[in-house]
Motif scaffolding. Structure first.
Motif, PDB file in Angstrom:
ATOM      1  N   LEU A 265       0.817  -1.211   0.000  1.00 43.44           N
ATOM      2  CA  LEU A 265       0.000   0.000   0.000  1.00 43.44           C
ATOM      3  C   LEU A 265       0.854   1.267   0.000  1.00 43.44           C
ATOM      4  N   ASN A 266       2.015   1.184   0.555  1.00 42.62           N
ATOM      5  CA  ASN A 266       2.941   2.311   0.653  1.00 42.62           C
ATOM      6  C   ASN A 266       3.661   2.505  -0.684  1.00 42.62           C
ATOM      7  N   PRO A 267       3.538   3.670  -1.316  1.00 45.85           N
ATOM      8  CA  PRO A 267       4.215   3.880  -2.604  1.00 45.85           C
ATOM      9  C   PRO A 267       5.729   3.671  -2.535  1.00 45.85           C
ATOM     10  N   ALA A 268       6.315   3.861  -1.359  1.00 43.37           N
ATOM     11  CA  ALA A 268       7.762   3.689  -1.214  1.00 43.37           C
ATOM     12  C   ALA A 268       8.143   2.257  -0.858  1.00 43.37           C
ATOM     13  N   GLY A 269       7.165   1.362  -0.758  1.00 40.93           N
ATOM     14  CA  GLY A 269       7.437  -0.009  -0.345  1.00 40.93           C
ATOM     15  C   GLY A 269       8.270  -0.782  -1.345  1.00 40.93           C
ATOM     16  N   GLU A 270       8.827  -1.882  -0.848  1.00 41.91           N
ATOM     17  CA  GLU A 270       9.703  -2.748  -1.649  1.00 41.91           C
ATOM     18  C   GLU A 270      10.755  -1.915  -2.398  1.00 41.91           C
ATOM     19  N   SER A 271      11.423  -1.081  -1.594  1.00 42.25           N
ATOM     20  CA  SER A 271      12.530  -0.240  -2.089  1.00 42.25           C
ATOM     21  C   SER A 271      12.114   0.684  -3.229  1.00 42.25           C
ATOM     22  N   GLY A 272      10.869   1.092  -3.203  1.00 44.35           N
ATOM     23  CA  GLY A 272      10.404   2.080  -4.168  1.00 44.35           C
ATOM     24  C   GLY A 272      10.059   1.537  -5.543  1.00 44.35           C
ATOM     25  N   LYS A 273       9.983   0.205  -5.696  1.00 43.12           N
ATOM     26  CA  LYS A 273       9.741  -0.363  -7.028  1.00 43.12           C
ATOM     27  C   LYS A 273       8.345  -0.050  -7.559  1.00 43.12           C
ATOM     28  N   HIS A 274       7.408   0.316  -6.651  1.00 36.10           N
ATOM     29  CA  HIS A 274       6.035   0.616  -7.073  1.00 36.10           C
ATOM     30  C   HIS A 274       5.717   2.111  -7.026  1.00 36.10           C
ATOM     31  N   ALA A 275       6.722   2.953  -6.807  1.00 37.69           N
ATOM     32  CA  ALA A 275       6.489   4.382  -6.587  1.00 37.69           C
ATOM     33  C   ALA A 275       5.859   5.063  -7.801  1.00 37.69           C
ATOM     34  N   ALA A 276       6.244   4.647  -8.995  1.00 37.83           N
ATOM     35  CA  ALA A 276       5.766   5.332 -10.196  1.00 37.83           C
ATOM     36  C   ALA A 276       4.253   5.262 -10.332  1.00 37.83           C
ATOM     37  N   TYR A 277       3.642   4.161  -9.846  1.00 39.11           N
ATOM     38  CA  TYR A 277       2.188   4.027  -9.950  1.00 39.11           C
ATOM     39  C   TYR A 277       1.505   4.093  -8.584  1.00 39.11           C
ATOM     40  N   GLY A 278       2.188   4.671  -7.609  1.00 40.33           N
ATOM     41  CA  GLY A 278       1.558   4.982  -6.330  1.00 40.33           C
ATOM     42  C   GLY A 278       1.400   3.821  -5.376  1.00 40.33           C
ATOM     43  N   GLY A 279       2.171   2.740  -5.568  1.00 41.15           N
ATOM     44  CA  GLY A 279       2.053   1.544  -4.731  1.00 41.15           C
ATOM     45  C   GLY A 279       1.401   0.418  -5.515  1.00 41.15           C
ATOM     46  N   LEU A 280       1.707  -0.820  -5.131  1.00 40.72           N
ATOM     47  CA  LEU A 280       1.198  -1.970  -5.867  1.00 40.72           C
ATOM     48  C   LEU A 280      -0.319  -2.105  -5.721  1.00 40.72           C
ATOM     49  N   LEU A 281      -0.844  -1.891  -4.504  1.00 34.98           N
ATOM     50  CA  LEU A 281      -2.261  -2.125  -4.207  1.00 34.98           C
ATOM     51  C   LEU A 281      -2.934  -0.854  -3.707  1.00 34.98           C
ATOM     52  N   ARG A 282      -4.272  -0.852  -3.795  1.00 37.21           N
ATOM     53  CA  ARG A 282      -5.069   0.205  -3.182  1.00 37.21           C
ATOM     54  C   ARG A 282      -5.926  -0.336  -2.031  1.00 37.21           C
ATOM     55  N   ASP A 283      -6.075  -1.626  -1.947  1.00 36.29           N
ATOM     56  CA  ASP A 283      -6.852  -2.272  -0.890  1.00 36.29           C
ATOM     57  C   ASP A 283      -6.122  -3.548  -0.501  1.00 36.29           C
ATOM     58  N   ARG A 284      -6.595  -4.199   0.531  1.00 35.67           N
ATOM     59  CA  ARG A 284      -5.907  -5.357   1.077  1.00 35.67           C
ATOM     60  C   ARG A 284      -6.901  -6.223   1.838  1.00 35.67           C
ATOM     61  N   PRO A 285      -6.538  -7.466   2.200  1.00 36.79           N
ATOM     62  CA  PRO A 285      -7.419  -8.239   3.081  1.00 36.79           C
ATOM     63  C   PRO A 285      -7.596  -7.528   4.420  1.00 36.79           C
ATOM     64  N   LYS A 286      -8.708  -7.793   5.072  1.00 34.02           N
ATOM     65  CA  LYS A 286      -8.951  -7.163   6.369  1.00 34.02           C
ATOM     66  C   LYS A 286      -7.802  -7.460   7.331  1.00 34.02           C
ATOM     67  N   PRO A 287      -7.213  -6.428   7.936  1.00 32.35           N
ATOM     68  CA  PRO A 287      -6.108  -6.669   8.875  1.00 32.35           C
ATOM     69  C   PRO A 287      -6.578  -7.438  10.102  1.00 32.35           C
ATOM     70  N   ARG A 288      -5.650  -8.102  10.727  1.00 31.61           N
ATOM     71  CA  ARG A 288      -5.935  -8.831  11.963  1.00 31.61           C
ATOM     72  C   ARG A 288      -4.723  -8.753  12.867  1.00 31.61           C
ATOM     73  N   ALA A 289      -4.915  -9.123  14.132  1.00 27.12           N
ATOM     74  CA  ALA A 289      -3.803  -9.202  15.066  1.00 27.12           C
ATOM     75  C   ALA A 289      -2.966 -10.440  14.770  1.00 27.12           C
ATOM     76  N   ALA A 290      -1.757 -10.478  15.301  1.00 29.84           N
ATOM     77  CA  ALA A 290      -0.889 -11.644  15.129  1.00 29.84           C
ATOM     78  C   ALA A 290      -1.532 -12.871  15.775  1.00 29.84           C
ATOM     79  N   LEU A 291      -1.350 -14.032  15.142  1.00 31.57           N
ATOM     80  CA  LEU A 291      -1.893 -15.289  15.645  1.00 31.57           C
ATOM     81  C   LEU A 291      -0.780 -16.170  16.191  1.00 31.57           C
ATOM     82  N   SER A 292      -1.128 -17.069  17.089  1.00 31.12           N
ATOM     83  CA  SER A 292      -0.174 -18.079  17.563  1.00 31.12           C
ATOM     84  C   SER A 292      -0.402 -19.363  16.777  1.00 31.12           C
TER      85      SER A 292
END
Length: 665
Positions: A265-292
């Motif tokens: 989601l972050n345009p600067a993510g993965e060392s900026g490889k997605h910066a030109a188009y504003g990030g790879l994704l605009r949405d994502r699966p619903k976040p959750r807390a860490a699981l054991s």
């Protein structure tokens, strides 16, 4: 300009999550003052029981205990046990704040059981409830590990709260020994209970009168989803296309710091490889807390439960590779289906844009998958395989694979090729195919061929799997389709029903890189899946479900289609050739039990219109600001929803997805 669309039959949604029965909820006006903590309300269970897979028709209403156990219970396979408990909440004032719900159960023995509380859809009676006809359990909303005899375990089920009314919860277990809890019939008096806490305002001004919201019907959805057994008995099947690169979590971290947030989601993510188009994704699966434990398997189990609770029969799974993480995830998904729902099926979809294996190698992997009891088979025993872009290989190549599967592995295949160009390949593939499908389009302008495709397949003696879609936007490919709010979704579903499609494929469950996801997400909550549950019920039962609760869905973009991003994005999406003309609209999709007045605020401007009973789509021009809607009938507010997304003139990145929110959730 204001436009209004009337549809002749009702429409509704569903995602089986808990049986929430809500009656008499109220909406109050503003009150100023200081908060005061009120005394807790403790609600004893109105009814409870448990269900046993090992004794599928047995009832347990009068038992003094409730039992929960994983699918392999105390060493015995297919012996899962689940519990049900229902409560009626009253006395919470309309102005209550900070409402918390705690489901409290007391252990009858000490075990290492992991228990989960879920919302449940479907009616049930303690006297008759059994495993064979159990209501649908939704995803877990609270979990706890370890039970100690005579100690109370508290499960935070606050997310289920909607007001005074009836609430029913399901208890299940994913790991550990059989858990035994005191029931309402226990002589100890330690049966399940629901504790409600809240704060109230000490009024210093006269409240502003507002209509009172009420609902005599139970549940958060506009219609009552039939029992899972009823839906699955239909010959009509509904699958959702699962894309393995985007599971619920990639690294088991909390949503604000996980891989999706930091790198996709972050345009600067993965060392900026997605910066030109504003990030790879605009949405994502619903976040959750860490699981054991094995979080990847648990996430796949959640995916299966969520889809099954919506009435979906199974996943068509994109086979991107026969090794690596994508293959591992596919096998985990198969295992998850085996574990949590043996009636939920998996259809392998070899992706011929990605795979380079020869027929013998692919056949070996398909045979491995077919060994699972979750593999989808026709009544005659044939295993269904549905290759994506099947025309990348000749019909003779596929005939060779079918022969290898039969002669080497003893597996008969029913081939249902999914084409990018159906009409050009139908005749060549007809002799070796059980049915046909195509990948389809994501815009109303591209749906004119639904009737002719289905007719052609039927004329060739084949079943047809119709693609149903929401929308499509691809930042990294600089292209998008204009879906016209929910119009594309409704058009593809109605085309499937009206033209007698045999199967449906939701394209896609979770391909976030193409913005086609049905799975619950931050940007759509569960709206698109809920609407699809209405239509799949119509497809499977042959009639539109009755609308029993007023519900509205609000969809809009967060920016005008022509808005320019301010965050440095240099590659912008443009409309795909042949797509519908882009528009900037807010859509109010209402499902009403009777005529009512709809009050809306669109970008800060008040709007009002008279809405008819049934399904109706109302459009207003998109404007900067916030959007909200309420339904009023005879002075009573029956449904209300406020979009959490503000429309802005200067977005940081270009995002042309339609966001969605429902009054029912």
């Amino acid at each position: 300009m204001i436009s209004q669309v009337r549809l002749g039959k009702g429409v509704a949604l569903s995602v089986g999550v808990l049986l929430l029965a809500i009656s008499g909820a109220t909406a109050a006006g503003a009150v100023t003052g200081t908060a005061a903590v009120a005394s807790p309300i403790t609600v004893e269970t109105a009814k409870d029981t448990y269900l046993s897979q090992d004794a599928p028709t047995r009832t347990h209403e009068t038992y003094t205990w409730l039992s929960v156990c994983a699918a392999t219970c105390d060493g015995k396979a297919e012996s899962e046990r689940r519990a049900l408990a229902s409560f009626t909440v009253s006395g919470v004032p309309s102005g209550a704040k900070n409402v918390k719900l705690s489901l409290e159960v007391t252990a009858a023995r000490t075990t290492d059981t992991t228990i989960a509380a879920s919302k449940v859809t479907g009616s049930w009676a303690a006297a008759t409830a059994n495993w064979a006809d159990k209501p649908t359990f939704g995803p877990a909303i609270a979990t706890a590990k370890g039970l100690v005899k005579d100690e109370t375990k508290k499960l935070d089920v606050t997310s289920a709260y909607t007001g005074n009314g009836t609430y029913a919860f399901g208890l299940s277990s994913s790991a550990g020994a059989q858990g035994v809890l005191h029931s309402s019939h226990s002589t100890t008096g330690k049966g399940p209970r629901l504790v409600v806490t809240y704060t109230t305002a000490t009024a210093t001004a006269t409240p502003t009168p507002t209509p009172t919201a009420t609902s005599a019907a139970t549940g958060p959805l506009p219609f009552d989803l039939p029992a899972k057994s009823t839906l699955r008995a239909s010959a009509k099947k509904v699958f959702a296309h699962y894309f393995t690169p985007y599971p619920i979590s990639l690294d088991n971290k909390e949503g604000s710091v996980d891989y999706y947030a930091k790198n996709y989601l972050n345009p600067a993510g993965e060392s900026g490889k997605h910066a030109a188009y504003g990030g790879l994704l605009r949405d994502r699966p619903k976040p959750r807390a860490a699981l054991s434990g094995d979080y990847q398997l648990q996430d796949m189990e959640t995916e299966v439960k969520t889809a099954a609770a919506a009435g979906i029969d199974g996943f068509t799974v994109d086979m991107l590779s026969l090794t690596s993480a994508n293959w591992t995830r596919l096998k985990l998904l198969v295992k998850a289906a085996e574990t949590v729902d043996t009636g939920f099926t998996i259809v392998p979809m070899p992706d011929m844009t990605s795979l380079s294996a020869d027929a013998a190698t692919l056949a070996a992997s398909l045979a491995e998958l077919a060994a699972s009891k979750s593999s989808y088979r026709l009544p005659d025993g044939r295993v269904v395989v549905s290759p994506f872009k099947a025309e990348a290989k000749t019909a003779a190549w596929w005939a060779d694979l079918i022969d290898i599967m039969n002669t080497k592995y003893g597996i008969k295949v029913a081939l249902v090729p999914t084409f990018l160009n159906f009409s050009a390949n139908a005749s060549a593939f007809a002799p070796i195919s059980y049915g046909f499908s195509n990948w389809g389009n994501r815009s109303p302008a591209g749906q004119t061929g639904i009737a002719s495709n289905i007719k052609k397949a039927h004329d060739l003696g084949k079943i047809w799997m119709q693609p149903v879609s929401v929308q499509d936007e691809r930042p990294n490919q600089s292209i998008y389709d204009e879906a016209l709010n929910t119009q594309n979704l409704r058009t593809t579903w109605e085309g499937s029903i009206n033209n007698s499609a045999d199967w449906v494929q939701l394209t896609t469950w979770n391909d976030f890189s193409e913005g086609t996801q049905f799975t619950p997400s931050p940007h759509n909550d569960s709206s698109y899946l809920d609407i699809s549950s209405y239509y799949l019920t119509w497809l499977k039962t042959g009639k539109a479900p009755a609308i029993v609760r007023d519900t509205v869905y609000l969809t809009h973009r967060t920016q005008l289609a022509a808005a320019k991003p301010t965050g440095g994005q240099t590659k912008l999406m443009a409309p795909r050739s042949g797509t519908s003309t882009p528009r900037d609209s807010v859509e109010i999709l209402s499902f009403l039990t009777g005529a009512a007045t709809v009050n809306a605020t669109i970008g800060g401007t008040a709007k009002t219109y008279a809405a008819a009973a049934g399904l109706q789509a109302q459009l207003y021009p998109l404007a900067n600001g916030t959007n909200k809607v309420s339904v009023v009938r005879s002075g009573t507010t029956t449904a209300t929803v406020t979009s959490p997304w503000t429309v802005v003139a200067a977005p940081v990145v270009q995002d042309l997805q339609y966001h969605a929110v429902s009054s029912g959730r």
